[in-house]
Design a protein around this motif. Sequence first.
Motif, mmCIF file in Angstrom:
data_model
loop_
_atom_site.group_PDB
_atom_site.id
_atom_site.type_symbol
_atom_site.label_atom_id
_atom_site.label_comp_id
_atom_site.label_asym_id
_atom_site.label_seq_id
_atom_site.Cartn_x
_atom_site.Cartn_y
_atom_site.Cartn_z
ATOM 1 N N LEU A 244 -16.433 -11.515 26.041
ATOM 2 C CA LEU A 244 -15.363 -12.343 26.594
ATOM 3 C C LEU A 244 -14.088 -11.508 26.638
ATOM 4 N N TYR A 245 -13.465 -11.426 27.806
ATOM 5 C CA TYR A 245 -12.237 -10.634 27.907
ATOM 6 C C TYR A 245 -11.028 -11.529 28.142
ATOM 7 N N PHE A 246 -9.893 -11.054 27.637
ATOM 8 C CA PHE A 246 -8.589 -11.698 27.797
ATOM 9 C C PHE A 246 -7.635 -10.616 28.286
ATOM 10 N N GLN A 247 -6.911 -10.888 29.351
ATOM 11 C CA GLN A 247 -6.011 -9.850 29.832
ATOM 12 C C GLN A 247 -4.740 -10.441 30.430
ATOM 13 N N LEU A 248 -3.669 -9.678 30.305
ATOM 14 C CA LEU A 248 -2.388 -9.972 30.933
ATOM 15 C C LEU A 248 -2.153 -8.912 31.994
ATOM 16 N N VAL A 249 -1.967 -9.356 33.221
ATOM 17 C CA VAL A 249 -1.804 -8.432 34.343
ATOM 18 C C VAL A 249 -0.408 -8.644 34.931
ATOM 19 N N ARG A 250 0.328 -7.554 35.080
ATOM 20 C CA ARG A 250 1.712 -7.658 35.541
ATOM 21 C C ARG A 250 2.066 -6.467 36.421
ATOM 22 N N ASP A 251 2.877 -6.727 37.451
ATOM 23 C CA ASP A 251 3.374 -5.611 38.252
ATOM 24 C C ASP A 251 4.441 -4.861 37.464
ATOM 25 N N GLY A 252 4.782 -3.677 37.923
ATOM 26 C CA GLY A 252 5.756 -2.850 37.207
ATOM 27 C C GLY A 252 7.139 -2.901 37.788
ATOM 28 N N ASN A 253 7.443 -3.923 38.573
ATOM 29 C CA ASN A 253 8.747 -4.014 39.209
ATOM 30 C C ASN A 253 9.847 -4.258 38.193
ATOM 31 N N LYS A 254 11.017 -3.748 38.504
ATOM 32 C CA LYS A 254 12.174 -3.923 37.644
ATOM 33 C C LYS A 254 12.633 -5.372 37.676
ATOM 34 N N LEU A 255 13.113 -5.879 36.535
ATOM 35 C CA LEU A 255 13.587 -7.256 36.464
ATOM 36 C C LEU A 255 14.848 -7.426 37.294
ATOM 37 N N ALA A 256 14.945 -8.553 37.984
ATOM 38 C CA ALA A 256 16.119 -8.841 38.807
ATOM 39 C C ALA A 256 17.353 -8.975 37.924
ATOM 40 N N GLY A 257 18.436 -8.323 38.347
ATOM 41 C CA GLY A 257 19.697 -8.452 37.640
ATOM 42 C C GLY A 257 19.815 -7.620 36.378
ATOM 43 N N GLU A 258 18.867 -6.736 36.114
ATOM 44 C CA GLU A 258 18.932 -5.923 34.897
ATOM 45 C C GLU A 258 20.110 -4.966 34.965
ATOM 46 N N SER A 259 20.891 -4.921 33.899
ATOM 47 C CA SER A 259 22.106 -4.115 33.875
ATOM 48 C C SER A 259 21.786 -2.623 33.840
ATOM 49 N N SER A 260 22.667 -1.831 34.450
ATOM 50 C CA SER A 260 22.527 -0.379 34.409
ATOM 51 C C SER A 260 23.230 0.220 33.204
ATOM 52 N N PHE A 261 23.959 -0.622 32.437
ATOM 53 C CA PHE A 261 24.745 -0.117 31.325
ATOM 54 C C PHE A 261 24.073 -0.332 29.973
ATOM 55 N N TYR A 262 23.021 -1.097 29.933
ATOM 56 C CA TYR A 262 22.209 -1.200 28.737
ATOM 57 C C TYR A 262 20.788 -1.498 29.174
ATOM 58 N N SER A 263 19.841 -1.125 28.360
ATOM 59 C CA SER A 263 18.450 -1.224 28.771
ATOM 60 C C SER A 263 17.621 -1.900 27.692
ATOM 61 N N THR A 264 16.705 -2.753 28.108
ATOM 62 C CA THR A 264 15.787 -3.415 27.192
ATOM 63 C C THR A 264 14.360 -3.110 27.625
ATOM 64 N N PHE A 265 13.426 -3.279 26.708
ATOM 65 C CA PHE A 265 12.042 -2.909 26.980
ATOM 66 C C PHE A 265 11.345 -3.935 27.874
ATOM 67 N N THR A 266 10.636 -3.446 28.869
ATOM 68 C CA THR A 266 9.745 -4.259 29.689
ATOM 69 C C THR A 266 8.400 -3.558 29.746
ATOM 70 N N GLY A 267 7.347 -4.258 29.321
ATOM 71 C CA GLY A 267 6.032 -3.642 29.347
ATOM 72 C C GLY A 267 5.088 -4.276 28.341
ATOM 73 N N PRO A 268 3.886 -3.725 28.225
ATOM 74 C CA PRO A 268 2.882 -4.283 27.310
ATOM 75 C C PRO A 268 3.088 -3.819 25.877
ATOM 76 N N ALA A 269 2.558 -4.607 24.958
ATOM 77 C CA ALA A 269 2.613 -4.265 23.543
ATOM 78 C C ALA A 269 1.347 -4.787 22.877
ATOM 79 N N VAL A 270 1.026 -4.223 21.734
ATOM 80 C CA VAL A 270 -0.136 -4.662 20.972
ATOM 81 C C VAL A 270 0.243 -4.673 19.499
ATOM 82 N N TYR A 271 -0.302 -5.647 18.788
ATOM 83 C CA TYR A 271 -0.070 -5.735 17.337
ATOM 84 C C TYR A 271 -1.407 -5.842 16.636
ATOM 85 N N THR A 272 -1.594 -5.016 15.620
ATOM 86 C CA THR A 272 -2.759 -5.116 14.748
ATOM 87 C C THR A 272 -2.278 -4.980 13.312
#
Length: 569
Positions: free
Chosen positions: A214-242
Amino acid sequence: MNDIRRTILWVIFGFSMVLLWDQWQVHNGNKATFFPTPALPAKVEADARSAAPQAAGVPAAVLPPGTTAVVPVVETRSPTKEWIQVETDVAKLSFDTEGGTLVRVELLNHADEHKPGSNIVLLDDSKDRIYTAQTGLISSVANVALPTHKTLMNVRPGVRKLKQGTDELNITFDSPVLGGVKLVKTYTIKRGAYDMVVKHDIVNMGQQDLMPQLYFQLVRDGNKLAGESSFYSTFTGPAVYTEAQKYQKVEFADIKKKKVEIEKQSTTGYIAMVQHYFASAWILPDGMSRNISMDAVDIGSNMADCCYRATLIAPLDVIKPGQTQSVTAKLFAGPQEEKKLEALYPGLDLVKDYGWLTILAKPLFWLLDQLFKILNNWGWSIVALVVLLKAAFYWLNAHAYKSMAKMKAINPKIMDMRERLKDNPQQMQTEMMKMYREEKVNPMGGCVPIALQIPVFIALYWVLLSTVEIRNAPWVGWIHDLSAPDPFFILPLVMTLTTMLQTALNPAPPDPMQAKLMWIMPLAFSVMFFFFPAGLVLYWITNNVLSIAQQWLINVRMGVPPQFNLPKF
């Protein structure tokens, strides 16, 4: 020694500029020049159109040895499929009958500041965005297709809107029998919750034993978030916790380059897709084996970027003919509200990313939250938190300001000596050290106490930048959203004035060029604050005002009248 203190300050400033430059590089899609780290997002170069089509199911590399997968393909929905709309008190959800997949999540309590009158849409499957949560089965027998997220399913009749007096609703999808297997998906959605229980019933309708995965997956495009500031940056992307490796983030660019370094197998944890303020996650029961992978896939669409996928694959026990095996997982899609995330799963709160200062940031958020319970206003809670921090560091700051006052008192003597001995640097240094001893002045006294506080205030910066609760939260008057820039730039102007006043109160550097740079530095730094969230600017103004007040008071007590050292350009 005065030069040594100035040098140390310039080293701190230079190191800060190096960090800012590295973050700017990463924000614009380049590797960090000095401190490579996967903690920040990178802009992904678009080449999906030219890429050869590939299967976008589950990577064979993480399948158990000796198994062969018939993998599904990720692609956009066709107009013949039906979307089923479900509404709760906090979200509008859309499920696709193809695969019984959650394809859209609209958050009713979170307005989209870039689209007035609209709410934030987290998950979506449209011509502009792809971000979905998929599940399905993989056969252990070659060339045997089982129900996947591409299988058209039937939806059972039922309630589609959570009504008053009802705490939960269910929506169930039944697949046709494929490869002797029927898959039944049941989503249980509760009032006030952004997580849902997803139960998979795998029914063996054939005549042979089965052992699917049984598989579980999150699928997302890599487009930049609308309105994201150029003067500070936050993480966008996948993560895993074990449990073994804890929280691991991966840049989209590293996935595309196949440079993913994560734990591949575990019996604990979750996978997630993270962005500023919001996240989604698949959480499997602890003790259940799962293989973990992340990859980039060609979606076969006209979108500029390919999609990125985080996947869990759970091997199932043998299912005999006529028997059913059930697997219950949790799917979260909502805001990064720290307390709710902690209650949902240990470690899920880490999607609210404080970086390397988490150990300081979490207590600061707790204190901020306690102040909000009393004041019921996030703006005044920020002010109160900074007041408490300044009170806690009062004596440390007092030591620094006393040292600076002493330096300011003897500054005219130092300036005169530098002019008199400018052709004899060695003697000037000797005389300066003698003067420091006679006047009992420690040039380092103003640096160390302030340097010790820097991590605390950086941690507070990340708390305010990451806290979704201040999103769309008003303060006073014209500030209707503490997470958005001041619409009239009043707070940034006040912040600039307080920064200039604080600079004017400090002892002027003996070197004229240093003196000019000490004015240019805060002015250049203030420019960025015109585009920072109002809550961050409010925090900085409060800190400046309290620092000025304490420094002024100490100067007066020590008989050093406050003087404004204005620049001479």
